[in-house]
Design a protein around this motif. Structure first.
Motif, PDB file in Angstrom:
ATOM      1  N   CYS A  68       0.827  -1.202   0.000  1.00 52.06           N
ATOM      2  CA  CYS A  68       0.000   0.000   0.000  1.00 52.06           C
ATOM      3  C   CYS A  68       0.866   1.259   0.000  1.00 52.06           C
ATOM      4  N   PHE A  69       1.924   1.203   0.847  1.00 52.71           N
ATOM      5  CA  PHE A  69       2.820   2.353   0.944  1.00 52.71           C
ATOM      6  C   PHE A  69       3.474   2.622  -0.425  1.00 52.71           C
ATOM      7  N   ASN A  70       3.972   1.544  -1.059  1.00 53.46           N
ATOM      8  CA  ASN A  70       4.619   1.684  -2.374  1.00 53.46           C
ATOM      9  C   ASN A  70       3.621   2.176  -3.423  1.00 53.46           C
ATOM     10  N   ALA A  71       2.369   1.621  -3.331  1.00 54.27           N
ATOM     11  CA  ALA A  71       1.339   2.001  -4.300  1.00 54.27           C
ATOM     12  C   ALA A  71       1.065   3.499  -4.205  1.00 54.27           C
ATOM     13  N   SER A  72       0.935   3.985  -2.952  1.00 56.27           N
ATOM     14  CA  SER A  72       0.641   5.394  -2.738  1.00 56.27           C
ATOM     15  C   SER A  72       1.757   6.262  -3.325  1.00 56.27           C
ATOM     16  N   ARG A  73       3.018   5.866  -3.072  1.00 53.05           N
ATOM     17  CA  ARG A  73       4.157   6.655  -3.552  1.00 53.05           C
ATOM     18  C   ARG A  73       4.191   6.662  -5.086  1.00 53.05           C
ATOM     19  N   SER A  74       3.972   5.454  -5.646  1.00 55.63           N
ATOM     20  CA  SER A  74       4.068   5.349  -7.109  1.00 55.63           C
ATOM     21  C   SER A  74       2.955   6.147  -7.796  1.00 55.63           C
ATOM     22  N   PHE A 123      -9.409   0.448  -0.893  1.00 58.86           N
ATOM     23  CA  PHE A 123      -8.033   0.490  -1.386  1.00 58.86           C
ATOM     24  C   PHE A 123      -7.685   1.914  -1.812  1.00 58.86           C
ATOM     25  N   VAL A 124      -8.702   2.591  -2.443  1.00 58.74           N
ATOM     26  CA  VAL A 124      -8.495   3.990  -2.842  1.00 58.74           C
ATOM     27  C   VAL A 124      -8.211   4.827  -1.598  1.00 58.74           C
ATOM     28  N   TRP A 125      -8.976   4.507  -0.550  1.00 59.37           N
ATOM     29  CA  TRP A 125      -8.794   5.242   0.712  1.00 59.37           C
ATOM     30  C   TRP A 125      -7.410   4.982   1.302  1.00 59.37           C
ATOM     31  N   LEU A 126      -6.972   3.694   1.224  1.00 62.76           N
ATOM     32  CA  LEU A 126      -5.657   3.325   1.771  1.00 62.76           C
ATOM     33  C   LEU A 126      -4.532   4.016   1.012  1.00 62.76           C
ATOM     34  N   VAL A 127      -4.647   4.024  -0.323  1.00 57.73           N
ATOM     35  CA  VAL A 127      -3.588   4.656  -1.128  1.00 57.73           C
ATOM     36  C   VAL A 127      -3.580   6.169  -0.864  1.00 57.73           C
ATOM     37  N   ILE A 174      -6.795  21.880 -15.415  1.00 59.61           N
ATOM     38  CA  ILE A 174      -6.207  20.513 -15.524  1.00 59.61           C
ATOM     39  C   ILE A 174      -6.455  19.822 -14.171  1.00 59.61           C
ATOM     40  N   GLU A 175      -7.004  18.633 -14.256  1.00 63.86           N
ATOM     41  CA  GLU A 175      -7.266  17.879 -12.995  1.00 63.86           C
ATOM     42  C   GLU A 175      -6.656  16.478 -13.123  1.00 63.86           C
ATOM     43  N   THR A 176      -5.860  16.133 -12.119  1.00 65.71           N
ATOM     44  CA  THR A 176      -5.277  14.768 -12.182  1.00 65.71           C
ATOM     45  C   THR A 176      -6.362  13.765 -11.838  1.00 65.71           C
ATOM     46  N   ASP A 177      -6.274  12.587 -12.484  1.00 60.79           N
ATOM     47  CA  ASP A 177      -7.228  11.494 -12.203  1.00 60.79           C
ATOM     48  C   ASP A 177      -6.440  10.250 -11.799  1.00 60.79           C
ATOM     49  N   PRO A 178      -6.230  10.063 -10.443  1.00 58.71           N
ATOM     50  CA  PRO A 178      -5.385   8.934  -9.993  1.00 58.71           C
ATOM     51  C   PRO A 178      -6.082   7.568 -10.122  1.00 58.71           C
ATOM     52  N   HIS A 179      -7.378   7.618 -10.499  1.00 64.52           N
ATOM     53  CA  HIS A 179      -8.170   6.379 -10.495  1.00 64.52           C
ATOM     54  C   HIS A 179      -7.526   5.254 -11.315  1.00 64.52           C
ATOM     55  N   ASN A 180      -7.098   5.615 -12.548  1.00 69.29           N
ATOM     56  CA  ASN A 180      -6.530   4.573 -13.420  1.00 69.29           C
ATOM     57  C   ASN A 180      -5.210   4.009 -12.877  1.00 69.29           C
ATOM     58  N   GLU A 181      -4.403   4.918 -12.332  1.00 67.16           N
ATOM     59  CA  GLU A 181      -3.115   4.475 -11.784  1.00 67.16           C
ATOM     60  C   GLU A 181      -3.339   3.563 -10.574  1.00 67.16           C
ATOM     61  N   ILE A 182      -4.330   3.990  -9.725  1.00 69.87           N
ATOM     62  CA  ILE A 182      -4.650   3.150  -8.540  1.00 69.87           C
ATOM     63  C   ILE A 182      -5.151   1.784  -9.010  1.00 69.87           C
ATOM     64  N   VAL A 201      -2.179  -0.313  -9.963  1.00 70.50           N
ATOM     65  CA  VAL A 201      -1.477  -0.806  -8.761  1.00 70.50           C
ATOM     66  C   VAL A 201      -2.319  -1.865  -8.067  1.00 70.50           C
ATOM     67  N   TRP A 202      -3.641  -1.611  -7.994  1.00 72.18           N
ATOM     68  CA  TRP A 202      -4.549  -2.577  -7.347  1.00 72.18           C
ATOM     69  C   TRP A 202      -4.445  -3.950  -8.026  1.00 72.18           C
ATOM     70  N   ASN A 203      -4.425  -3.921  -9.396  1.00 73.26           N
ATOM     71  CA  ASN A 203      -4.317  -5.194 -10.118  1.00 73.26           C
ATOM     72  C   ASN A 203      -3.022  -5.920  -9.758  1.00 73.26           C
ATOM     73  N   GLN A 204      -1.912  -5.138  -9.696  1.00 74.35           N
ATOM     74  CA  GLN A 204      -0.623  -5.772  -9.355  1.00 74.35           C
ATOM     75  C   GLN A 204      -0.651  -6.332  -7.941  1.00 74.35           C
ATOM     76  N   VAL A 205      -1.142  -5.468  -6.971  1.00 77.30           N
ATOM     77  CA  VAL A 205      -1.133  -5.893  -5.563  1.00 77.30           C
ATOM     78  C   VAL A 205      -2.039  -7.109  -5.374  1.00 77.30           C
ATOM     79  N   SER A 206      -3.231  -7.050  -5.978  1.00 78.73           N
ATOM     80  CA  SER A 206      -4.159  -8.170  -5.746  1.00 78.73           C
ATOM     81  C   SER A 206      -3.621  -9.466  -6.345  1.00 78.73           C
ATOM     82  N   GLU A 207      -2.910  -9.375  -7.489  1.00 80.47           N
ATOM     83  CA  GLU A 207      -2.300 -10.591  -8.056  1.00 80.47           C
ATOM     84  C   GLU A 207      -1.245 -11.149  -7.107  1.00 80.47           C
ATOM     85  N   SER A 208      -0.404 -10.228  -6.585  1.00 80.87           N
ATOM     86  CA  SER A 208       0.658 -10.683  -5.669  1.00 80.87           C
ATOM     87  C   SER A 208       0.058 -11.318  -4.432  1.00 80.87           C
TER      88      SER A 208
END
Ligand SMILES: Nc1ncnc2c1ncn2[C@@H]1O[C@H](COP(=O)(O)OP(=O)(O)OP(=O)(O)O)[C@@H](O)[C@H]1O
Ligand SMILES: [Mg+2]
Length: 458
Positions: free
Chosen positions: A27-33, A107-111, A134-142, A145-152
């Protein structure tokens, strides 16, 4: 709680803790990335928009160019761009849902990466023309990361599940031999000393397997020895009793009867005043009593060695040798008793005496020897306090024939010596003759001295 359950619980706790710790780090890595990715997307987007806004200064149709700018960002996964305050507001991409999939809200809340909004003001020919938002949309990036974390996590969970299952099966298999050992111990406890563990166990348990089988074999031997000893004891007791009964019957009873008759005769003679015949009867009574006394002494001597307590081992062995010397003077007897072995305690003395008695009588009866040597000496490699005694009876006769078995004599000797914790060796000598060697553990002899036997041929 079973060992298997405890081990599985322990491994499960360790795996769960590792899983939780791994989740926190993920989660920590996901948030940073996500934060880094959003920061760089915003930077690149800002530069593109700055360039486009600058290009508007020479534009013939700024509104069309702005629409084109907004549309060019619609395919961007990280940024949403809209124009506000212009002649005609460009449409902002509205969808809150990513076309690439859903992320659980927790998970969004955790990140914990919130959208960042930036504004680039537009001025054309010195007049304000609204702003590009301009508005950032972190949803896709999260989501990525969610897909990677959940697979792991899934792989890790599968690994944990398999590990626990394997431990469960392995411990079951590993402990199965202990069930067999426990069953074998139970059988031994019930007195079945034939029990053996047949199949070999794991290398770690092989030692236990070997030692168990050795222990069972020793117990079986000890039980067999005990049985044999008891049988022998009963047989010997019976033999001894019947010998005593026979001696009493043959050697004492007739003489008591004779004494009785003599007394009856004497009272008749006294009544008839035939005094002259009395001395004859008195003499026959005295002879009968003397005979009975000798018989009783012989019997007592058989039951307990005469003179052992009074004269010690040297005296008792000496008189035993004299006994045989009187009957077989053609044999040369040599006796050597170390003074330090003179008194080793009642039991040891009697054992030594009985061994010498039986071996001597065997040598004379079976060996036809010219010489017999008896030696009672301290063992050469004794240590003080745990000294040993060696008793040797050696003859130069014909030796023991292969065909001749073992009678009560040799068996009894062995049992007596073993009962004291010693051991007995019987062997034919290379040059002819027979040797009986008994090694007894109890005594602390200090030296050897040859004692010439009084009256024995040296
Ligand atoms: N010194 C010896 N020389 C030759 N043979 C011997 C000697 N000692 C023992 N033996 C042989 O060993 C056999 C067994 O001896 P063991 O003393 O056990 O029995 P035994 O003397 O025959 O009978 P018993 O039970 O009365 O002693 C004897 O019969 C004899 O053949
Ligand atoms: Mg014998």
């Amino acid at each position: 709680m079973s060992l298997r359950f405890r081990l599985i619980a322990l491994v499960t706790i360790v795996l769960m803790l590792s899983l939780a710790f791994g989740g926190v780090i993920a989660c920590f890595n996901a948030s940073r990335s996500v934060r880094t990715e959003m920061g760089s997307a915003l930077l690149v987007g800002r530069q593109t928009i700055d360039n486009a806004v600058r290009a508007l200064q020479g534009s013939l149709d700024p509104q069309r160019d702005l629409d084109g700018l907004v549309i060019s960002f619609q395919a961007n996964r990280h940024l949403r761009v809209s124009v506000t305050g212009g002649a005609e507001a460009a449409a902002v991409p509205v969808s809150d849902h990513s076309p690439f999939g859903e992320v659980p809200a927790w998970f969004v809340w955790l990140v914990g990466v919130a959208p960042v909004i930036d504004r680039v003001p537009i001025a054309i020919g010195g007049h304000p023309y609204g702003a590009v938002v301009i508005e950032t949309d972190p949803h896709n990036e999260i989501l990525e990361v969610w897909n990677q974390v959940s697979e792991s996590v899934l792989v890790l969970a599968l690994f944990c599940g398999q590990t626990i299952l394997l431990i469960h099966l392995f411990i079951g298999r590993a402990l199965r031999p202990l069930d067999r050992v426990s069953a074998a111990f139970e059988q031994i406890g019930q007195g079945d000393y034939r029990t053996r563990i047949a199949d070999s166990l794991t290398p770690e348990l092989r030692h236990l397997h070997d030692n168990f089988n050795r222990m069972a074999a020793r117990l079986a031997e000890a039980a067999a020895d005990n049985r044999r000893l008891n049988e022998q004891l009963l047989t010997l007791q019976e033999q001894e009793r019947s010998e005593i009964a026979r001696d009493l019957h043959d050697e004492v009873s007739p003489f008591l009867f004779a004494v009785n008759i003599d007394i009856a005769n004497m009272s008749r003679l006294i009544k008839e005043r035939r005094w002259a015949e009395l001395p004859h009867h008195i003499q026959t009574i005295a002879d009968a009593v003397g005979h009975m006394q000798r018989q009783v002494r012989t019997m007592l001597g058989r039951l307990r060695p005469i003179g052992l307590a009074e004269f010690g081992l040297t005296g008792a062995v000496g008189s035993m040798v004299e006994f045989w010397q009187r009957r077989h003077p053609e044999i040369e007897y040599r006796v050597s008793v170390s003074p330090t072995c003179e008194s080793l305690g009642d039991l040891a003395d009697t054992t030594i005496y009985r061994v010498v008695q039986e071996a001597l009588s065997n040598a004379v009866r079976h060996g036809k020897p010219a010489r017999i040597g008896v030696s009672i000496a301290p063992a050469p490699d004794h240590d003080p306090g745990h000294g040993g005694v060696i008793v040797e009876i050696i003859d130069d006769g014909q030796g023991k024939r292969e065909s001749s078995g073992v009678g009560y004599g040799l068996l009894g000797m062995g049992e007596r010596v073993r009962a004291l914790g010693g051991h007995l060796t019987l062997s034919n000598r290379p040059g002819g003759g027979f040797a009986v060697t008994a090694v007894l553990p109890d005594s602390s002899p200090r030296g050897l001295q040859t004692v010439p036997l009084q009256g024995a041929a040296q």
